[in-house]
Design an enzyme around this catalytic site. Structure first.
Site, PDB file in Angstrom:
ATOM      1  N   CYS A  68     -11.340  17.507  -2.723  1.00 52.90           N
ATOM      2  CA  CYS A  68      -9.978  17.813  -2.274  1.00 52.90           C
ATOM      3  C   CYS A  68     -10.035  18.673  -1.011  1.00 52.90           C
ATOM      4  O   CYS A  68     -10.615  18.278  -0.022  1.00 52.90           O
ATOM      5  CB  CYS A  68      -9.169  18.451  -3.397  1.00 52.90           C
ATOM      6  N   LYS A  78       4.925  15.885  -1.898  1.00 50.36           N
ATOM      7  CA  LYS A  78       3.610  16.006  -2.517  1.00 50.36           C
ATOM      8  C   LYS A  78       3.114  14.658  -3.024  1.00 50.36           C
ATOM      9  O   LYS A  78       3.854  13.932  -3.699  1.00 50.36           O
ATOM     10  CB  LYS A  78       3.664  17.004  -3.685  1.00 50.36           C
ATOM     11  N   SER A 114      -3.179  15.183  -6.288  1.00 48.57           N
ATOM     12  CA  SER A 114      -2.308  16.357  -6.274  1.00 48.57           C
ATOM     13  C   SER A 114      -2.550  17.121  -4.981  1.00 48.57           C
ATOM     14  O   SER A 114      -3.410  17.997  -4.915  1.00 48.57           O
ATOM     15  CB  SER A 114      -2.586  17.243  -7.500  1.00 48.57           C
ATOM     16  N   HIS A 151      -8.837  13.864  -7.567  1.00 50.29           N
ATOM     17  CA  HIS A 151      -9.332  14.695  -8.667  1.00 50.29           C
ATOM     18  C   HIS A 151      -9.794  13.903  -9.886  1.00 50.29           C
ATOM     19  O   HIS A 151      -9.172  13.946 -10.945  1.00 50.29           O
ATOM     20  CB  HIS A 151      -8.238  15.678  -9.069  1.00 50.29           C
ATOM     21  N   GLU A 153     -12.056  14.881 -11.676  1.00 49.28           N
ATOM     22  CA  GLU A 153     -12.482  15.887 -12.661  1.00 49.28           C
ATOM     23  C   GLU A 153     -11.343  16.402 -13.534  1.00 49.28           C
ATOM     24  O   GLU A 153     -11.591  17.095 -14.530  1.00 49.28           O
ATOM     25  CB  GLU A 153     -13.148  17.074 -11.946  1.00 49.28           C
TER      26      GLU A 153
END
Length: 323
Positions: A144, A165, A194, A236, A238
């Site tokens: 990110c 966003k 995100s 992401h 993770e």
């Protein structure tokens, strides 16, 4: 083989309960094997949550992994107990001064996208980290904001502020099925996104960097940088099943304008429990990254960084008779 963690690190119990094989220092020392040394430069405010997320993924491979937690030297976190930071983290300045080498390094994101890179309080030291990876790390994974910062440092690729966003489980396309990092990947996949910023496709290709995973909705996701032995991952894999929910609930509670994360809740209903549809690809990506490190890193860890060419050509294949 297991991941080696201090027995009093919270991730030790979390992963153990989930069935991930973990061992402490005493047990690991009895195994006649050189572990893969992986560093985690944790820039996220919720340190323990982030430790759990990445340890879960890198600890699921057949290799013994030794995880080292690293922090920026002067930056003080406000969201994690000082006792935890003192017990488990080392400042980068100490790590760099020791001359240590790492097979891999993960640089996490940070919730500071609205800032120009040069306005980040630890930007000068983070640039030192990026340069240090070229002599002391075999393969670096920037995640990110960490990936955005690294690609900007080495190639000048800028980040751009979005008018809303990018938030949700976004469908992505596999552009490089022959890449060893995408071994076993589907032709398309869902990945949690995100962020308030983006990197643009044309500016990445102008830097002559291959895009491995892309999305028509949220842009490039995974970029390879062979010359710097790095991968830049802007989304992401993770994340836990409820991480996007935690972010959404936090913003709703604070009155921050936020869209419901796309394709996350069943029928887009925040009252219903979200389902995890990215876990298998997350394990594939991190497992493939660890595998590539194992196949290309020198068995003599001191030899890391002596070459800086293509990842597969930068070291002789390691010979480890204990595996």
């Amino acid at each position: 083989m297991p991941i080696k963690l201090p027995s009093d690190l919270p991730a030790y119990d979390v992963l153990n309960r989930e069935g991930v094989m973990v061992i402490d220092e005493d047990v690991a020392s009895l195994q006649d094997i050189r572990p893969q040394r992986i560093g985690l430069l944790n820039l996220m405010p919720k340190k323990i949550q982030t430790e759990n997320q990445f340890a879960r993924l890198i600890g699921a491979t057949p290799l013994q992994i030794e995880l080292s937690l690293i922090r920026m030297t002067e930056h003080a976190t406000k969201n994690t107990a000082a006792e935890h930071m003192e017990a488990f983290y080392r400042p980068f300045a100490e790590v760099a001064a020791s001359g240590e080498k790492f097979d891999g390094l993960i640089i996490t994101g940070a919730p500071i996208e609205h800032l120009e890179f040069s306005d980040v309080t630890y930007w000068d030291e983070l640039q030192q980290v990026f340069e240090w990876t070229q002599t002391n790390v075999h393969s670096t994974l920037g995640v990110c904001w960490g990936g955005m910062a690294m690609i900007n440092h080495f190639h000048g690729v800028p980040k751009h502020i979005l008018d809303h966003k990018a938030f949700g489980c976004i469908r992505h396309q596999n552009l490089a099925p022959a890449s060893p990092y995408l071994r076993g990947f589907s032709d398309d996949m869902v990945i949690p996104v995100s962020r308030w910023t983006e990197l643009r496709r044309d500016e990445i290709t102008a830097a002559q960097l291959p895009i491995l995973i892309d999305s028509t909705d949220s842009g490039p996701c995974l970029v390879e940088d062979p010359a710097h032995r790095a991968l830049y991952l802007f989304n992401h894999f993770e994340y836990d099943s409820d991480t996007l929910k935690q972010e959404y609930d936090r913003d709703v509670a604070s009155g921050t304008a936020i869209n419901v994360p796309a394709n996350y809740y069943p029928e887009n209903d925040p009252a219903r429990a979200p389902q995890n549809r990215w876990r298998s690809h997350a394990h594939l990506l991190y497992g493939n990254w660890i595998s590539e490190i194992y196949l290309t890193t020198p068995f003599d860890i001191d030899a890391i960084g002596r070459n800086s060419t293509d990842l597969r050509k930068s070291a002789k294949p390691r010979k480890d008779p204990a595996v």
